[in-house]
Design a protein around this motif. Sequence first.
Motif, PDB file in Angstrom:
ATOM      1  N   MET A   1      14.779   1.106 -55.081  1.00 33.15           N
ATOM      2  CA  MET A   1      15.795   0.477 -54.224  1.00 33.15           C
ATOM      3  C   MET A   1      17.140   1.151 -54.493  1.00 33.15           C
ATOM      4  O   MET A   1      17.545   1.307 -55.632  1.00 33.15           O
ATOM      5  N   GLY A   2      17.847   1.581 -53.433  1.00 34.12           N
ATOM      6  CA  GLY A   2      19.127   2.235 -53.619  1.00 34.12           C
ATOM      7  C   GLY A   2      20.206   1.270 -54.051  1.00 34.12           C
ATOM      8  O   GLY A   2      20.051   0.042 -53.973  1.00 34.12           O
ATOM      9  N   SER A   3      21.338   1.847 -54.482  1.00 39.61           N
ATOM     10  CA  SER A   3      22.439   1.006 -54.966  1.00 39.61           C
ATOM     11  C   SER A   3      22.989   0.095 -53.880  1.00 39.61           C
ATOM     12  O   SER A   3      23.377  -1.041 -54.138  1.00 39.61           O
ATOM     13  N   GLY A   4      23.016   0.633 -52.614  1.00 44.66           N
ATOM     14  CA  GLY A   4      23.496  -0.207 -51.518  1.00 44.66           C
ATOM     15  C   GLY A   4      22.593  -1.394 -51.275  1.00 44.66           C
ATOM     16  O   GLY A   4      23.059  -2.522 -51.068  1.00 44.66           O
ATOM     17  N   ALA A   5      21.272  -1.179 -51.309  1.00 49.46           N
ATOM     18  CA  ALA A   5      20.326  -2.275 -51.121  1.00 49.46           C
ATOM     19  C   ALA A   5      20.396  -3.265 -52.272  1.00 49.46           C
ATOM     20  O   ALA A   5      20.295  -4.485 -52.068  1.00 49.46           O
ATOM     21  N   GLU A   6      20.588  -2.759 -53.475  1.00 47.64           N
ATOM     22  CA  GLU A   6      20.711  -3.637 -54.644  1.00 47.64           C
ATOM     23  C   GLU A   6      21.951  -4.520 -54.524  1.00 47.64           C
ATOM     24  O   GLU A   6      21.917  -5.709 -54.852  1.00 47.64           O
ATOM     25  N   ALA A   7      23.053  -3.922 -54.068  1.00 43.42           N
ATOM     26  CA  ALA A   7      24.288  -4.696 -53.894  1.00 43.42           C
ATOM     27  C   ALA A   7      24.105  -5.790 -52.857  1.00 43.42           C
ATOM     28  O   ALA A   7      24.589  -6.923 -53.026  1.00 43.42           O
ATOM     29  N   LEU A   8      23.409  -5.473 -51.760  1.00 44.62           N
ATOM     30  CA  LEU A   8      23.142  -6.481 -50.738  1.00 44.62           C
ATOM     31  C   LEU A   8      22.285  -7.609 -51.289  1.00 44.62           C
ATOM     32  O   LEU A   8      22.543  -8.793 -51.037  1.00 44.62           O
ATOM     33  N   ALA A   9      21.245  -7.237 -52.059  1.00 42.51           N
ATOM     34  CA  ALA A   9      20.373  -8.248 -52.646  1.00 42.51           C
ATOM     35  C   ALA A   9      21.150  -9.157 -53.592  1.00 42.51           C
ATOM     36  O   ALA A   9      20.932 -10.374 -53.635  1.00 42.51           O
ATOM     37  N   GLU A  10      22.075  -8.584 -54.328  1.00 43.95           N
ATOM     38  CA  GLU A  10      22.902  -9.379 -55.244  1.00 43.95           C
ATOM     39  C   GLU A  10      23.812 -10.332 -54.471  1.00 43.95           C
ATOM     40  O   GLU A  10      24.039 -11.475 -54.884  1.00 43.95           O
ATOM     41  N   ARG A  11      24.341  -9.868 -53.337  1.00 45.34           N
ATOM     42  CA  ARG A  11      25.175 -10.744 -52.514  1.00 45.34           C
ATOM     43  C   ARG A  11      24.377 -11.925 -51.987  1.00 45.34           C
ATOM     44  O   ARG A  11      24.853 -13.069 -51.984  1.00 45.34           O
ATOM     45  N   VAL A  12      23.154 -11.645 -51.524  1.00 43.43           N
ATOM     46  CA  VAL A  12      22.294 -12.719 -51.028  1.00 43.43           C
ATOM     47  C   VAL A  12      22.004 -13.721 -52.138  1.00 43.43           C
ATOM     48  O   VAL A  12      22.108 -14.942 -51.952  1.00 43.43           O
ATOM     49  N   ALA A  13      21.676 -13.217 -53.328  1.00 39.95           N
ATOM     50  CA  ALA A  13      21.350 -14.102 -54.450  1.00 39.95           C
ATOM     51  C   ALA A  13      22.545 -14.944 -54.866  1.00 39.95           C
ATOM     52  O   ALA A  13      22.433 -16.151 -55.113  1.00 39.95           O
ATOM     53  N   THR A  34      15.428  -4.682 -43.188  1.00 40.09           N
ATOM     54  CA  THR A  34      16.305  -3.520 -43.187  1.00 40.09           C
ATOM     55  C   THR A  34      17.622  -3.882 -43.858  1.00 40.09           C
ATOM     56  O   THR A  34      17.976  -5.069 -43.974  1.00 40.09           O
ATOM     57  N   PRO A  35      18.395  -2.877 -44.296  1.00 38.33           N
ATOM     58  CA  PRO A  35      19.718  -3.175 -44.872  1.00 38.33           C
ATOM     59  C   PRO A  35      20.579  -4.014 -43.939  1.00 38.33           C
ATOM     60  O   PRO A  35      21.309  -4.899 -44.396  1.00 38.33           O
ATOM     61  N   ARG A  36      20.503  -3.759 -42.630  1.00 37.75           N
ATOM     62  CA  ARG A  36      21.325  -4.530 -41.688  1.00 37.75           C
ATOM     63  C   ARG A  36      20.877  -5.994 -41.657  1.00 37.75           C
ATOM     64  O   ARG A  36      21.710  -6.900 -41.589  1.00 37.75           O
ATOM     65  N   GLN A  37      19.576  -6.225 -41.718  1.00 35.87           N
ATOM     66  CA  GLN A  37      19.082  -7.598 -41.722  1.00 35.87           C
ATOM     67  C   GLN A  37      19.497  -8.334 -42.986  1.00 35.87           C
ATOM     68  O   GLN A  37      19.900  -9.502 -42.943  1.00 35.87           O
ATOM     69  N   VAL A  38      19.398  -7.647 -44.123  1.00 37.68           N
ATOM     70  CA  VAL A  38      19.787  -8.272 -45.393  1.00 37.68           C
ATOM     71  C   VAL A  38      21.289  -8.521 -45.420  1.00 37.68           C
ATOM     72  O   VAL A  38      21.762  -9.548 -45.919  1.00 37.68           O
ATOM     73  N   GLU A  39      22.055  -7.580 -44.865  1.00 38.15           N
ATOM     74  CA  GLU A  39      23.507  -7.759 -44.798  1.00 38.15           C
ATOM     75  C   GLU A  39      23.855  -8.969 -43.931  1.00 38.15           C
ATOM     76  O   GLU A  39      24.757  -9.748 -44.262  1.00 38.15           O
ATOM     77  N   TYR A  40      23.144  -9.134 -42.827  1.00 37.50           N
ATOM     78  CA  TYR A  40      23.355 -10.293 -41.954  1.00 37.50           C
ATOM     79  C   TYR A  40      23.087 -11.587 -42.725  1.00 37.50           C
ATOM     80  O   TYR A  40      23.849 -12.553 -42.624  1.00 37.50           O
ATOM     81  N   LEU A  41      22.000 -11.597 -43.500  1.00 37.05           N
ATOM     82  CA  LEU A  41      21.666 -12.780 -44.297  1.00 37.05           C
ATOM     83  C   LEU A  41      22.762 -13.070 -45.321  1.00 37.05           C
ATOM     84  O   LEU A  41      23.166 -14.228 -45.497  1.00 37.05           O
ATOM     85  N   ALA A  42      23.260 -12.002 -45.979  1.00 38.12           N
ATOM     86  CA  ALA A  42      24.322 -12.184 -46.971  1.00 38.12           C
ATOM     87  C   ALA A  42      25.586 -12.742 -46.327  1.00 38.12           C
ATOM     88  O   ALA A  42      26.233 -13.657 -46.860  1.00 38.12           O
TER      89      ALA A  42
END
Length: 247
Positions: A1-13, A34-42
């Motif tokens: 998982m890239g750093s951008g995806a990890e950051a998004l996951a941390e925001r969601v959590a 997708t990163p955009r979907q996870v960003e939307y969730l965050a």
Amino acid sequence: MGSGAEALAERVAAAGARCSLTKSLLADWGVRGTPRQVEYLAEYLEAECASRDASRRASLLRRCALPQAKTSDGHDWTSASWPEGFGRADLPSLSFLERREGLVLMGDVGAGKTHMLEAICSLCCQQMRPARFFTASSLVMRLRRARDAGSLDRELAQLAKADILGIDELGFLPLDTDGARLLFQVISESHERQSLVITTNLEFARWGAVFGDGQMAAAVIDRICHHGRLLKFSGESRRMRHALISG
């Protein structure tokens, strides 16, 4: 998982945790899609948190019952004499709350004591910490009603939940023996449990006349001074300075 995806996951959590959602489920959904979907969730969860925070602050301000929700931003506190070890920077930080220290704002009428108390209580609510504001006379009347209704213990328990208990205008009106005892009970129970902030125009030596009992006044002062600091206010009344009636 890239750093951008990890950051998004941390925001969601982080946002989901603040909304009291299941941590394991958040961790799972934080890496799905997708990163955009996870960003939307965050972004959705962060917006939900912001909405809840705003509602919480508004609720605390209503319960605090301030006459006016004033702030200390840009206010001129030159009328205040700050004690050693406590300065202007300690006011917005509310650092004294963590130590359950109290403040006595003492001095001339119109010099800014009530404004400072209102600003402290308002800031406490903005930081999502409970605060209560009363004049000394209104607090005594509230305690009398609670006692007469058989709910004094419950009322005292509610007052004890506040991080800051603000008592304005102590000494403006004399207390009868019954009222003095009730107020003493509140002050005694707040000792070392919460921060008590009191405004008064009377020096400590004159508090005996307020409580109608020198020994009771001495006991009150003893508790207040044990973990408290004295700020003295002096100077021309701000209200008179801007009064419509002059001369």
